[in-house]
Design a protein around this motif. Sequence first.
Motif, PDB file in Angstrom:
ATOM      1  N   ASP A 186     -51.783  20.134 -10.751  1.00  0.00           N
ATOM      2  CA  ASP A 186     -52.252  21.509 -10.843  1.00  0.00           C
ATOM      3  C   ASP A 186     -52.420  21.985 -12.280  1.00  0.00           C
ATOM      4  N   THR A 187     -51.695  21.362 -13.173  1.00  0.00           N
ATOM      5  CA  THR A 187     -51.809  21.810 -14.555  1.00  0.00           C
ATOM      6  C   THR A 187     -53.142  21.388 -15.156  1.00  0.00           C
ATOM      7  N   ASN A 188     -53.786  20.399 -14.537  1.00  0.00           N
ATOM      8  CA  ASN A 188     -55.114  20.019 -15.029  1.00  0.00           C
ATOM      9  C   ASN A 188     -56.080  21.167 -14.839  1.00  0.00           C
ATOM     10  N   ARG A 189     -57.071  21.226 -15.722  1.00  0.00           N
ATOM     11  CA  ARG A 189     -58.039  22.294 -15.585  1.00  0.00           C
ATOM     12  C   ARG A 189     -59.128  21.876 -14.599  1.00  0.00           C
ATOM     13  N   HIS A 190     -59.914  22.856 -14.187  1.00  0.00           N
ATOM     14  CA  HIS A 190     -60.971  22.642 -13.199  1.00  0.00           C
ATOM     15  C   HIS A 190     -62.148  21.977 -13.909  1.00  0.00           C
ATOM     16  N   ILE A 191     -62.370  20.693 -13.633  1.00  0.00           N
ATOM     17  CA  ILE A 191     -63.370  19.927 -14.396  1.00  0.00           C
ATOM     18  C   ILE A 191     -64.795  20.436 -14.191  1.00  0.00           C
ATOM     19  N   PRO A 192     -65.273  20.643 -12.934  1.00  0.00           N
ATOM     20  CA  PRO A 192     -66.657  21.101 -12.807  1.00  0.00           C
ATOM     21  C   PRO A 192     -66.939  22.388 -13.578  1.00  0.00           C
ATOM     22  N   ASN A 193     -65.967  23.313 -13.573  1.00  0.00           N
ATOM     23  CA  ASN A 193     -66.158  24.534 -14.366  1.00  0.00           C
ATOM     24  C   ASN A 193     -66.402  24.218 -15.830  1.00  0.00           C
ATOM     25  N   GLN A 194     -65.678  23.242 -16.349  1.00  0.00           N
ATOM     26  CA  GLN A 194     -65.839  22.915 -17.763  1.00  0.00           C
ATOM     27  C   GLN A 194     -67.226  22.364 -18.064  1.00  0.00           C
ATOM     28  N   VAL A 195     -67.724  21.508 -17.148  1.00  0.00           N
ATOM     29  CA  VAL A 195     -69.059  20.945 -17.364  1.00  0.00           C
ATOM     30  C   VAL A 195     -70.112  22.042 -17.281  1.00  0.00           C
ATOM     31  N   ALA A 196     -69.975  22.931 -16.281  1.00  0.00           N
ATOM     32  CA  ALA A 196     -70.926  24.036 -16.158  1.00  0.00           C
ATOM     33  C   ALA A 196     -70.880  24.902 -17.406  1.00  0.00           C
ATOM     34  N   SER A 197     -69.668  25.106 -17.914  1.00  0.00           N
ATOM     35  CA  SER A 197     -69.505  25.922 -19.104  1.00  0.00           C
ATOM     36  C   SER A 197     -70.211  25.285 -20.303  1.00  0.00           C
ATOM     37  N   LEU A 198     -70.097  23.974 -20.421  1.00  0.00           N
ATOM     38  CA  LEU A 198     -70.776  23.261 -21.502  1.00  0.00           C
ATOM     39  C   LEU A 198     -72.281  23.502 -21.458  1.00  0.00           C
ATOM     40  N   LEU A 199     -72.855  23.360 -20.236  1.00  0.00           N
ATOM     41  CA  LEU A 199     -74.297  23.527 -20.069  1.00  0.00           C
ATOM     42  C   LEU A 199     -74.740  24.934 -20.447  1.00  0.00           C
ATOM     43  N   ILE A 200     -74.018  25.912 -19.924  1.00  0.00           N
ATOM     44  CA  ILE A 200     -74.416  27.301 -20.154  1.00  0.00           C
ATOM     45  C   ILE A 200     -74.267  27.673 -21.627  1.00  0.00           C
ATOM     46  N   GLN A 201     -73.178  27.178 -22.229  1.00  0.00           N
ATOM     47  CA  GLN A 201     -72.987  27.462 -23.660  1.00  0.00           C
ATOM     48  C   GLN A 201     -74.113  26.894 -24.503  1.00  0.00           C
ATOM     49  N   ARG A 202     -74.502  25.646 -24.172  1.00  0.00           N
ATOM     50  CA  ARG A 202     -75.552  25.024 -24.974  1.00  0.00           C
ATOM     51  C   ARG A 202     -76.871  25.786 -24.835  1.00  0.00           C
ATOM     52  N   VAL A 203     -77.221  26.162 -23.589  1.00  0.00           N
ATOM     53  CA  VAL A 203     -78.472  26.890 -23.400  1.00  0.00           C
ATOM     54  C   VAL A 203     -78.418  28.227 -24.124  1.00  0.00           C
ATOM     55  N   ASN A 204     -77.243  28.876 -24.066  1.00  0.00           N
ATOM     56  CA  ASN A 204     -77.109  30.151 -24.752  1.00  0.00           C
ATOM     57  C   ASN A 204     -77.256  29.986 -26.269  1.00  0.00           C
ATOM     58  N   ARG A 205     -76.730  28.886 -26.780  1.00  0.00           N
ATOM     59  CA  ARG A 205     -76.864  28.647 -28.226  1.00  0.00           C
ATOM     60  C   ARG A 205     -78.311  28.431 -28.607  1.00  0.00           C
ATOM     61  N   LEU A 206     -79.028  27.674 -27.743  1.00  0.00           N
ATOM     62  CA  LEU A 206     -80.456  27.470 -27.992  1.00  0.00           C
ATOM     63  C   LEU A 206     -81.170  28.812 -28.069  1.00  0.00           C
ATOM     64  N   PHE A 207     -80.786  29.734 -27.203  1.00  0.00           N
ATOM     65  CA  PHE A 207     -81.393  31.061 -27.200  1.00  0.00           C
ATOM     66  C   PHE A 207     -81.041  31.822 -28.467  1.00  0.00           C
ATOM     67  N   GLU A 208     -79.755  31.760 -28.841  1.00  0.00           N
ATOM     68  CA  GLU A 208     -79.355  32.530 -30.015  1.00  0.00           C
ATOM     69  C   GLU A 208     -79.922  31.952 -31.305  1.00  0.00           C
ATOM     70  N   GLU A 209     -80.159  30.641 -31.301  1.00  0.00           N
ATOM     71  CA  GLU A 209     -80.787  30.024 -32.476  1.00  0.00           C
ATOM     72  C   GLU A 209     -82.307  30.179 -32.451  1.00  0.00           C
ATOM     73  N   GLY A 210     -82.831  30.832 -31.391  1.00  0.00           N
ATOM     74  CA  GLY A 210     -84.271  31.059 -31.326  1.00  0.00           C
ATOM     75  C   GLY A 210     -85.072  29.850 -30.881  1.00  0.00           C
ATOM     76  N   LYS A 211     -84.400  28.801 -30.412  1.00  0.00           N
ATOM     77  CA  LYS A 211     -85.140  27.605 -29.985  1.00  0.00           C
ATOM     78  C   LYS A 211     -85.804  27.835 -28.629  1.00  0.00           C
ATOM     79  N   ILE A 212     -85.210  28.682 -27.798  1.00  0.00           N
ATOM     80  CA  ILE A 212     -85.907  29.097 -26.579  1.00  0.00           C
ATOM     81  C   ILE A 212     -85.941  30.617 -26.584  1.00  0.00           C
TER      82      ILE A 212
END
Lengths: 293, 293, 293, 293, 293
Positions: free
Chosen positions: C156-182
Amino acid sequence: MITYNPKDWFTFIFRFHKADTLRQLAPLIIGICAYCWIIAYLELNVFKLSKSSHITNITSMHSLLSFVISMLLVFRTNTAYDRWWEGRKLWGSLVNNSRNLAIKLHSMLGVEDEVHRSFFKKIIPMYASVLSHHLHAESTRLALDEQEQPELRNLDTNRHIPNQVASLLIQRVNRLFEEGKIKGEQLIILNNELQSFTDICGACERIKNTPIPFSYSVFLKKFIFFYVMTLPFSFVISLGYIAIPVVAFIFYVLASLELVAEEIEDPFGGDENDLPMNKMAQNIKKHVTEILG
Amino acid sequence: MITYNPKDWFTFIFRFHKADTLRQLAPLIIGICAYCWIIAYLELNVFKLSKSSHITNITSMHSLLSFVISMLLVFRTNTAYDRWWEGRKLWGSLVNNSRNLAIKLHSMLGVEDEVHRSFFKKIIPMYASVLSHHLHAESTRLALDEQEQPELRNLDTNRHIPNQVASLLIQRVNRLFEEGKIKGEQLIILNNELQSFTDICGACERIKNTPIPFSYSVFLKKFIFFYVMTLPFSFVISLGYIAIPVVAFIFYVLASLELVAEEIEDPFGGDENDLPMNKMAQNIKKHVTEILG
Amino acid sequence: MITYNPKDWFTFIFRFHKADTLRQLAPLIIGICAYCWIIAYLELNVFKLSKSSHITNITSMHSLLSFVISMLLVFRTNTAYDRWWEGRKLWGSLVNNSRNLAIKLHSMLGVEDEVHRSFFKKIIPMYASVLSHHLHAESTRLALDEQEQPELRNLDTNRHIPNQVASLLIQRVNRLFEEGKIKGEQLIILNNELQSFTDICGACERIKNTPIPFSYSVFLKKFIFFYVMTLPFSFVISLGYIAIPVVAFIFYVLASLELVAEEIEDPFGGDENDLPMNKMAQNIKKHVTEILG
Amino acid sequence: MITYNPKDWFTFIFRFHKADTLRQLAPLIIGICAYCWIIAYLELNVFKLSKSSHITNITSMHSLLSFVISMLLVFRTNTAYDRWWEGRKLWGSLVNNSRNLAIKLHSMLGVEDEVHRSFFKKIIPMYASVLSHHLHAESTRLALDEQEQPELRNLDTNRHIPNQVASLLIQRVNRLFEEGKIKGEQLIILNNELQSFTDICGACERIKNTPIPFSYSVFLKKFIFFYVMTLPFSFVISLGYIAIPVVAFIFYVLASLELVAEEIEDPFGGDENDLPMNKMAQNIKKHVTEILG
Amino acid sequence: MITYNPKDWFTFIFRFHKADTLRQLAPLIIGICAYCWIIAYLELNVFKLSKSSHITNITSMHSLLSFVISMLLVFRTNTAYDRWWEGRKLWGSLVNNSRNLAIKLHSMLGVEDEVHRSFFKKIIPMYASVLSHHLHAESTRLALDEQEQPELRNLDTNRHIPNQVASLLIQRVNRLFEEGKIKGEQLIILNNELQSFTDICGACERIKNTPIPFSYSVFLKKFIFFYVMTLPFSFVISLGYIAIPVVAFIFYVLASLELVAEEIEDPFGGDENDLPMNKMAQNIKKHVTEILG
């Protein structure tokens, strides 16, 4: 469509409306009675079969199959009803989207902008009206037929009218956007309603041109036919001449279910139970005029 | 798919179409009759069993199980019909989205922009056409098979064609946006239709490559087989040689239901009842050309 | 999952696959036969009950209840099938959304942008792969258990893995937006696919950790048990020793339905009929690589 | 909610859990047995009715009605299950939306922005927690009651807590937008999750405060009561004192179905089978903290 | 609507509420008893029919049809319940959307902007209130009637009130946007709730003005009538005067199902079981005031 009060039992039971299955089935019921009388005469008076005859036990076949036939017919009617209700929902959406589109355009267009107002006042309700004609056309019903339809070839050259009306609407809204009369966010807001017209049209066409699979339909009809035709063999022995009204009543019940299903599975035809598309198109016209007026 | 008039009872009952289950089952029905005749001969003429024999009461087993078998088969057919109808809905959405995409692009692209117009006029209907081929392919049906398919290995190296066509469309629209030919809000509006293509393709693949669970299917077939095979044991005693057509008719009903279900549960095959994907792809081509022309 | 050809009756009826309920139930069926033989021996040879004994009429109880038990079991199987099919649909959406996301990103990212391409080429298919592991884990099945699970505390002390992967994806897309790439509109377009991952994961978890209500399940099992156990009391009198295969067959039918339901109600386990999540994750990987490659 | 292994038959059949309908119905079953014994004593020993008595044929009424009662009860249980499952789906959406909102905010908020992070870390999971309390409250169940509830008047003056929490969230996100900390497109992306909270709350309230229509419920209970009470009249003649366990078993089956339905139709109460809302709220808290941490 | 505790069996069985079908059917049940007594007197005392009379076997007809009538009535009640529940869902959405709209506007409008706040505080709840009146009106029920309704002609000239209220809301929000008080992205966010009002109104109108198809309804009523009227013919021979309560009970069950269906299929009327639209409109008013206050 016939509007009625479902709580008025008396009229339902003792009057025979044009759309009453009892009236439609009357000739067939008389035929079944005659057939039954012949079987009864043969078995009872000619062959003089007794209750110990093997043929009495055919009843066990009818019992075993009574579940299947009941479930098949009830499900058949329910599937047909679902199609009818889906058709009604689609036209309901058409009403809603026409109203919403009118309300939104009313708030976006300037009060004095008579040109565009009168354009939308005319074209939005026109969609319902041309869709109604389109769905009544025989060519729409046969759109997926892979056989050559020589008598429809000329019609086929005509273009798809609802698409043209939808195209007119979308082009005009797009021009308003490009001319700066409505803003980008307003364009996004109008999009739902605009694209729904073609979606509704396509879904209605689907219901119209795709009946339940052929094998299923043919099986069901053969099943009902054999089931009812073999009923009198055993019934006349146990029931005597009383078997005649009994078989007629069972036939009435089974055939009515199939008949109701046939009538409502295509809700866009001209049957008594079909959807009042013209009336709905008129209502749309009335409300859109009210809103944009 | 066979287009037909559901109200024409006469043809349904007395003609034997290629897709009629009665015609497909004919050899089996003859086999069942022979089997039944043997049982009848043995029980009645060889062993001379009387009505007081224990074996007569096997009927009570058939009665108890008649509900289960009826419900199972009717639900089986309904589940198969739901898959077939879902397939039809998906292709209906493909029609709608192709039309809507064409209508929207028609309003956004300049009238003189022949380059893009002819691109979309060609590529939008191409999706339906390649999807139709994709769904007919054996490799699509086996996409989830975990066993090695040595004979399909070469095919597997081919890329997924519908994805490539969808990619072409989305790339082009994105380029139009980046070149400023369409605005951001217009890109948002086009997105629904653009992403729907891949969603539809995936949903069709799901229906194609996922039949009902193996255990369920195998249980149902074993059940029908044992049920029908044990029917004559008791029926020949109560019905004599009349049991032969009776058992044959019960078999016809139960097997037809299973047969219809098998035919329609994969609506993307080459059966008589399957969806006319080629015809639909042609219709899409015709309408898109009409709109963008 | 087992891929098979539903039209191949011969194999279905005469071969005994590992996932065949007949094979799984074999030991129990033998037990029931023995039980039945004992009852038959006692009633027929020891107590020598005749057909006029009161016990014969217990059949009327079984008739009255045969409908309830049939409907309950058929509905039980259907509910289980709905869960299985919902699971399949969810994974189908995962396939579609992974493809669509890849196609969109392919059109938005520059051709030479190897850094981001290789990031998405790796992380998009990773979601399906970690979700597959997540759903196989015992801790996921027990996520709603209110009892203490001491042996799972460390996990139980392990974190929720799928959430982490989804978070990675969303963060990257958001960064692309903030950097003006999309652009903003492109961000909006990507949002549907991005948020769907977590929705799919949650819905799969729901199917996994919420079986049908306990009272319902326990009632159903007690009902089947008592129903089958009391069957031989009356059957051995009317059928003699033939009752043994008859009761065994009825048991086979009822228990098979429950067994099939148990197998498919959790489509994310390791049963023969469960969804081939690994295969699907591989397919996603293959297609995403193809698209972004 | 009780988490269990559906494949463990032994425990199901031979243990009597607190949520087992057999245990809950035990006193009533004993009552029915006594009632049955009295009827049996009267008919067999006092009035000495024979098998030719008219009363024996009451069985035919029970046969005719056995379908209706079976279907009604099975549908009743299924409708109740649908409500229960809808409730579970709603809470599943709450889980998904809380996670997605946290993931999105995590990618949008600056890493160092502790103020807003800790705000959302606290308020997002709070929604699930206050909703859980709100749904347990008696005033929620009676929200649509048109009668005066004098004892609830004081409570009624309290404001609607979940609305206040949702309002806090939406206000904060809007302030972030107005302060330029998030952009317009990001606001649009966050909107789905933000508005879903109130939608979920409203749907849960609907399930809670709208039981199945009163007339339906009252009819069903009267029907079961009369059906079971008249069963022994004919059964004691054909079955003798064996009728006592037989009627008790039939009662157990019918009443269990109704009992299971009553328990699960309101999935937000405190019954054994109800949804573990507290556990789910804890899980949400854990995951949101994990993501935003 | 009547709020009740489904677990209180005693009250359900022994009290006769105004909405209890037993109370509503009481006069008819007495009629059926009289009819039955006459048949019994004629057959038993006048014609002195014996058990070997052919008429006894009419029971086999009732058995064969008992399955159809049961399924039809249970499905009828379920379809009616679906309509009732859909109506409840629509009003639930109205509650949710009113709340969400209020919450969003609360966060977007300045704290001191009393003009707009009081406008929305008044107009949002007004929609639910005028919709409630609109759905109670007779003209709404007859909106699709193609016959002339002379007595409604004056009413028809009135405009569609809910459309006007929706138009007021949308216009005001649009003006806020054009005056720059809310931004484009906020307009997009508000759009869902704003357009939902008209969608909900249209869907309620659909349920109100489209009962199940006339042929279906008329068939069902004729079927019940003939079925119950022929029941005593055979029952009085096998049951004697006990047939009177037996037939009355069967009638009570079948007619109750139809009666419950009739009451709930239009959830927007004034029946005891209909939806408490006034109460819901009051709740909306209370909550919106709370939020915007």
